[in-house]
Write an enzyme that holds these catalytic residues in place. Structure first.
Site, PDB file in Angstrom:
ATOM      1  N   LYS A  26      35.845  25.383 -55.777  1.00  0.00           N
ATOM      2  CA  LYS A  26      35.895  24.741 -55.992  1.00  0.00           C
ATOM      3  C   LYS A  26      34.762  23.838 -55.216  1.00  0.00           C
ATOM      4  O   LYS A  26      34.180  22.988 -55.396  1.00  0.00           O
ATOM      5  CB  LYS A  26      37.058  23.930 -54.957  1.00  0.00           C
ATOM      6  CG  LYS A  26      37.259  22.817 -54.354  1.00  0.00           C
ATOM      7  CD  LYS A  26      38.119  22.018 -53.209  1.00  0.00           C
ATOM      8  CE  LYS A  26      38.460  22.650 -52.223  1.00  0.00           C
ATOM      9  NZ  LYS A  26      37.355  21.393 -51.220  1.00  0.00           N
ATOM     10  N   ASN A  27      34.786  24.830 -53.677  1.00  0.00           N
ATOM     11  CA  ASN A  27      33.511  24.161 -52.833  1.00  0.00           C
ATOM     12  C   ASN A  27      31.921  24.619 -53.591  1.00  0.00           C
ATOM     13  O   ASN A  27      30.917  24.113 -53.174  1.00  0.00           O
ATOM     14  CB  ASN A  27      34.108  24.861 -51.190  1.00  0.00           C
ATOM     15  CG  ASN A  27      34.841  24.216 -50.932  1.00  0.00           C
ATOM     16  OD1 ASN A  27      35.206  23.487 -51.399  1.00  0.00           O
ATOM     17  ND2 ASN A  27      35.356  24.993 -49.592  1.00  0.00           N
ATOM     18  N   CYS A 120      39.825  14.221 -40.665  1.00  0.00           N
ATOM     19  CA  CYS A 120      41.625  15.022 -41.339  1.00  0.00           C
ATOM     20  C   CYS A 120      41.791  15.369 -40.609  1.00  0.00           C
ATOM     21  O   CYS A 120      41.932  15.961 -39.330  1.00  0.00           O
ATOM     22  CB  CYS A 120      40.868  15.629 -43.026  1.00  0.00           C
ATOM     23  SG  CYS A 120      39.905  17.214 -42.195  1.00  0.00           S
ATOM     24  N   ARG A 125      35.197  15.863 -38.417  1.00  0.00           N
ATOM     25  CA  ARG A 125      34.752  15.523 -38.866  1.00  0.00           C
ATOM     26  C   ARG A 125      33.015  14.797 -39.520  1.00  0.00           C
ATOM     27  O   ARG A 125      33.052  14.008 -39.989  1.00  0.00           O
ATOM     28  CB  ARG A 125      35.017  15.678 -40.802  1.00  0.00           C
ATOM     29  CG  ARG A 125      36.638  16.443 -40.904  1.00  0.00           C
ATOM     30  CD  ARG A 125      36.349  17.826 -40.706  1.00  0.00           C
ATOM     31  NE  ARG A 125      35.854  18.327 -42.228  1.00  0.00           N
ATOM     32  CZ  ARG A 125      36.114  18.598 -43.290  1.00  0.00           C
ATOM     33  NH1 ARG A 125      37.059  18.553 -43.237  1.00  0.00           N
ATOM     34  NH2 ARG A 125      35.472  19.701 -44.152  1.00  0.00           N
ATOM     35  N   ASP A 313      37.946  29.186 -44.249  1.00  0.00           N
ATOM     36  CA  ASP A 313      39.163  28.462 -44.842  1.00  0.00           C
ATOM     37  C   ASP A 313      40.127  29.448 -45.046  1.00  0.00           C
ATOM     38  O   ASP A 313      40.762  29.437 -46.122  1.00  0.00           O
ATOM     39  CB  ASP A 313      38.412  27.890 -46.395  1.00  0.00           C
ATOM     40  CG  ASP A 313      37.483  26.657 -46.146  1.00  0.00           C
ATOM     41  OD1 ASP A 313      36.350  26.661 -46.823  1.00  0.00           O
ATOM     42  OD2 ASP A 313      38.195  26.456 -45.335  1.00  0.00           O
ATOM     43  N   ARG A 406      44.745  20.252 -54.655  1.00  0.00           N
ATOM     44  CA  ARG A 406      43.211  19.805 -54.425  1.00  0.00           C
ATOM     45  C   ARG A 406      42.081  20.964 -54.706  1.00  0.00           C
ATOM     46  O   ARG A 406      41.398  20.921 -54.799  1.00  0.00           O
ATOM     47  CB  ARG A 406      43.144  19.120 -52.510  1.00  0.00           C
ATOM     48  CG  ARG A 406      43.908  17.905 -52.679  1.00  0.00           C
ATOM     49  CD  ARG A 406      43.416  17.768 -50.877  1.00  0.00           C
ATOM     50  NE  ARG A 406      41.871  17.316 -50.759  1.00  0.00           N
ATOM     51  CZ  ARG A 406      40.999  17.134 -50.280  1.00  0.00           C
ATOM     52  NH1 ARG A 406      41.486  16.710 -49.131  1.00  0.00           N
ATOM     53  NH2 ARG A 406      39.264  16.666 -50.317  1.00  0.00           N
TER      54      ARG A 406
HETATM   55  C1  EPZ Z   1      32.405  23.159 -46.006  1.00  0.00           C
HETATM   56  O1  EPZ Z   1      32.901  21.668 -45.878  1.00  0.00           O
HETATM   57  C2  EPZ Z   1      33.891  23.016 -46.958  1.00  0.00           C
HETATM   58  N1  EPZ Z   1      33.632  21.839 -48.263  1.00  0.00           N
HETATM   59  C3  EPZ Z   1      35.467  23.350 -45.936  1.00  0.00           C
HETATM   60  O2  EPZ Z   1      36.321  23.983 -46.599  1.00  0.00           O
HETATM   61  C4  EPZ Z   1      35.180  24.187 -44.851  1.00  0.00           C
HETATM   62  O3  EPZ Z   1      35.745  24.853 -44.304  1.00  0.00           O
HETATM   63  C5  EPZ Z   1      33.209  24.138 -44.208  1.00  0.00           C
HETATM   64  O4  EPZ Z   1      31.911  23.917 -44.990  1.00  0.00           O
HETATM   65  C6  EPZ Z   1      33.166  25.673 -43.097  1.00  0.00           C
HETATM   66  O5  EPZ Z   1      32.528  26.230 -44.532  1.00  0.00           O
HETATM   67  C7  EPZ Z   1      33.779  21.943 -49.238  1.00  0.00           C
HETATM   68  O6  EPZ Z   1      32.741  22.325 -49.429  1.00  0.00           O
HETATM   69  C8  EPZ Z   1      34.155  20.315 -49.485  1.00  0.00           C
HETATM   70  P1  EPZ Z   1      30.672  22.195 -42.291  1.00  0.00           P
HETATM   71  P2  EPZ Z   1      32.083  20.916 -44.439  1.00  0.00           P
HETATM   72  O7  EPZ Z   1      29.949  20.581 -42.028  1.00  0.00           O
HETATM   73  O8  EPZ Z   1      30.600  20.872 -45.218  1.00  0.00           O
HETATM   74  C9  EPZ Z   1      30.779  20.221 -37.555  1.00  0.00           C
HETATM   75  C10 EPZ Z   1      38.345  23.753 -47.647  1.00  0.00           C
HETATM   76  O9  EPZ Z   1      39.504  23.871 -47.614  1.00  0.00           O
HETATM   77  N2  EPZ Z   1      29.298  19.165 -38.353  1.00  0.00           N
HETATM   78  O10 EPZ Z   1      29.179  23.473 -42.451  1.00  0.00           O
HETATM   79  O11 EPZ Z   1      31.743  19.964 -43.987  1.00  0.00           O
HETATM   80  C11 EPZ Z   1      31.921  20.229 -38.235  1.00  0.00           C
HETATM   81  O12 EPZ Z   1      32.640  19.104 -37.737  1.00  0.00           O
HETATM   82  C12 EPZ Z   1      37.301  23.199 -46.646  1.00  0.00           C
HETATM   83  O13 EPZ Z   1      37.908  23.809 -48.927  1.00  0.00           O
HETATM   84  C13 EPZ Z   1      28.854  18.247 -37.487  1.00  0.00           C
HETATM   85  O14 EPZ Z   1      29.167  18.815 -36.523  1.00  0.00           O
HETATM   86  O15 EPZ Z   1      31.693  21.131 -43.060  1.00  0.00           O
HETATM   87  C14 EPZ Z   1      32.838  21.805 -38.212  1.00  0.00           C
HETATM   88  O16 EPZ Z   1      32.777  21.745 -37.414  1.00  0.00           O
HETATM   89  C15 EPZ Z   1      38.252  21.891 -45.691  1.00  0.00           C
HETATM   90  N3  EPZ Z   1      28.076  17.636 -37.734  1.00  0.00           N
HETATM   91  C16 EPZ Z   1      31.072  22.610 -38.543  1.00  0.00           C
HETATM   92  O17 EPZ Z   1      30.037  21.783 -38.592  1.00  0.00           O
HETATM   93  C17 EPZ Z   1      27.485  17.488 -39.108  1.00  0.00           C
HETATM   94  O18 EPZ Z   1      27.183  16.672 -39.940  1.00  0.00           O
HETATM   95  C18 EPZ Z   1      31.260  22.600 -40.180  1.00  0.00           C
HETATM   96  O19 EPZ Z   1      30.821  22.230 -41.003  1.00  0.00           O
HETATM   97  C19 EPZ Z   1      28.449  17.881 -40.525  1.00  0.00           C
HETATM   98  C20 EPZ Z   1      29.249  19.296 -39.660  1.00  0.00           C
END
Ligand code: EPZ
Length: 455
Positions: A26-27, A120, A125, A313, A406
């Site tokens: 998915k990701n 969420c 996020r 995850d 999802r």
């Molecule tokens: C991706 O989300 C995945 N989703 C998530 O999987 C996964 O948990 C996450 O990466 C971490 O590996 C998809 O790929 C669709 P991040 P993403 O930006 O890109 C902070 C699932 O269950 N952050 O790497 O949104 C954020 O709050 C989902 O399949 C900022 O501070 O995650 C988090 O603490 C859930 N500012 C950390 O960074 C930003 O602009 C990592 O988030 C972006 C993120």
């Protein structure tokens, strides 16, 4: 009157046995779908899982003007009419990965009017790292009424970092990479995410004619090109689905062969399961055979981290296994410190888990779980509750499984093939735990100690 929601009715304490095919990731799929917009030629993507999130992304691409068909796991994305520069709140609320459209919109349309994604169940996020990366490439933006209005005269390559308070960002790395491939000059992204999904996107873009190197090292070099071409691609298997089925096999004392397990992508999860005491062998390169084996089962002390560390995850699913592991385990969640909504639900099934401090839980293993009605709050929490219900004695209901739909393709069919007794039903008020409410007089006396129970 809202439609009744779906739930799983699961009769547990039956070992999972047999072979399961892991679906496409998915990701990995979601950013590939928006990356197809970067060309003005059609692209074909195979091994795409039929998920709610994929169907939501198809709707988004069609909203943006692309023509999309999805048959037997293959997507055809024809971006020739891609010309819409806005993503509304209702599309974003349905799936925050809609934010991946921003990079292609900036690269091909020069502007983007995109809803701020909501928070969420696992955290708030934010998208500040995405926006910082775009600013470095020359994008100006302002926020009004919940929307980001972004534009530029031209995207110009530069050196930038995507480090954030909880480490780097997977989404921001995808988004900024998609903007940089058509920028003037070369972009170097320091502190880039190293997840397998980043490699998949970089290699997909290179198959379209992009010039990206360093994927997986944390430093991405992107030489801007004038144009990208359509491509054919097959999506890698889902490393988190693989982790989920591996944990379910162990929690149910099963014997399962998983087809579609990439060892490097799953290394940290497999290492943790080996430390726990699982027996694993590889009949073929991407085929994992897993059982509990004979080694003593040991508690674990896990810290979630960006790749190659233990994936956030897979944290809730592992918690379900550790709930049944003798001794005291700990999990520290550094990516989403609030990602523990599954804990009180697991405790309803008889687990003994408590918050140790912010972002950390302590899990005291119990000999068995007991069926109950529980509720999914997000995708991976739902997966954890399914694992626990499969291991629990008696009948459980896992409610709100639209969260699970999802990210898990044909979950009940795959589990039934492995011998699980699982049915998808409409939610009802009946609750498998209700029987225990009719306690006999002597049970009543013992249970309540003769005094009124706590309110
Ligand atoms: C991706 O989300 C995945 N989703 C998530 O999987 C996964 O948990 C996450 O990466 C971490 O590996 C998809 O790929 C669709 P991040 P993403 O930006 O890109 C902070 C699932 O269950 N952050 O790497 O949104 C954020 O709050 C989902 O399949 C900022 O501070 O995650 C988090 O603490 C859930 N500012 C950390 O960074 C930003 O602009 C990592 O988030 C972006 C993120």
């Amino acid at each position: 009157m809202p439609l009744p929601l779906d739930m799983y009715q699961i009769r547990g304490a039956r070992p999972l046995q047999g072979i399961v095919n892991i679906s496409g990731s998915k990701n990995a799929t979601l950013p590939l779908m928006t990356a197809a917009l970067l060309s003005d030629e059609p692209s074909y993507i195979e091994n795409v899982p039929n998920l709610r999130d994929v169907r939501a992304m198809i709707k988004l691409l069609q909203h943006l003007g692309a023509k999309v068909t999805f048959n037997a796991g293959t997507l055809k994305i024809d971006p020739r009419a891609f010309n819409v520069d806005s993503v509304h709140y209702d599309l974003m609320v349905r799936m925050r990965a809609s934010f991946y459209a921003m990079g292609p919109m900036l690269a091909r349309l020069g502007k983007a009017h995109i809803s701020m994604p909501g928070g969420c169940a696992i955290g708030d996020r934010p998208v500040d790292i995405h926006l910082r990366g775009f600013e470095e490439l020359g994008v100006r933006h302002h926020h009004r009424n919940g929307y980001i209005h972004a534009m530029h005269n031209s995207l110009v390559g530069t050196r930038l970092s995507l480090m954030g308070p909880n480490g780097t960002s997977v989404g921001a790395t995808c988004n900024v990479m998609m903007a940089a491939v058509l920028a003037k000059g070369t972009t170097i992204i320091d502190d880039a995410a190293r997840e397998p999904e980043i490699l998949e996107l970089a290699n997909f873009l290179n198959s379209m004619g992009a010039r990206i190197s360093g994927q997986g090292t944390g430093i991405l070099k992107i030489e801007g090109v004038k144009k990208l071409f359509g491509t054919n691609w097959k999506v890698c298997p889902d490393r988190i689905e693989a982790a989920t089925f591996a944990v379910a096999a162990l929690a149910t004392h099963g014997d399962v062969t998983l087809r579609g397990v990439q060892r490097t992508a799953c290394a940290s999860t497999l290492f943790a399961l080996e430390q726990w005491g699982a027996a694993m062998d590889w009949p073929e390169p991407d085929v994992l055979h897993i059982t509990r084996g004979k080694k003593e089962k040991r508690p674990l002390h896990i810290v979630t981290e960006p790749f190659p560390g233990f994936p956030t995850d897979a944290q809730s699913q592992l918690t379900a296994l550790l709930a049944l592991t003798p001794g005291t385990s700990h999990i520290r969640e550094t990516i989403y410190p609030e990602r523990f909504k599954h804990v009180p639900e697991l405790n309803r099934l008889g687990a003994n888990i408590r918050a140790a401090e912010k972002g950390k839980i302590e899990i005291s293993g119990v000999p068995a779980l007991e069926g109950a009605a529980v509720m999914a709050s997000d995708l991976r929490a739902g997966a954890a509750l399914i694992v626990a219900a499969l291991a629990a004695h008696g009948t459980s209901q896992v409610r709100r499984i639209y969260h699970v739909d999802r990210g898990y393709e044909m979950m009940e069919e795959k589990l039934r093939t492995l011998g699980a007794v699982i049915e998808r039903q409409k939610e009802t008020a009946e609750d498998p735990g209700m029987e225990s409410l009719s306690l006999s007089a002597e049970e009543e006396d013992v249970t309540l100690g003769g005094e009124a129970a706590e309110g």
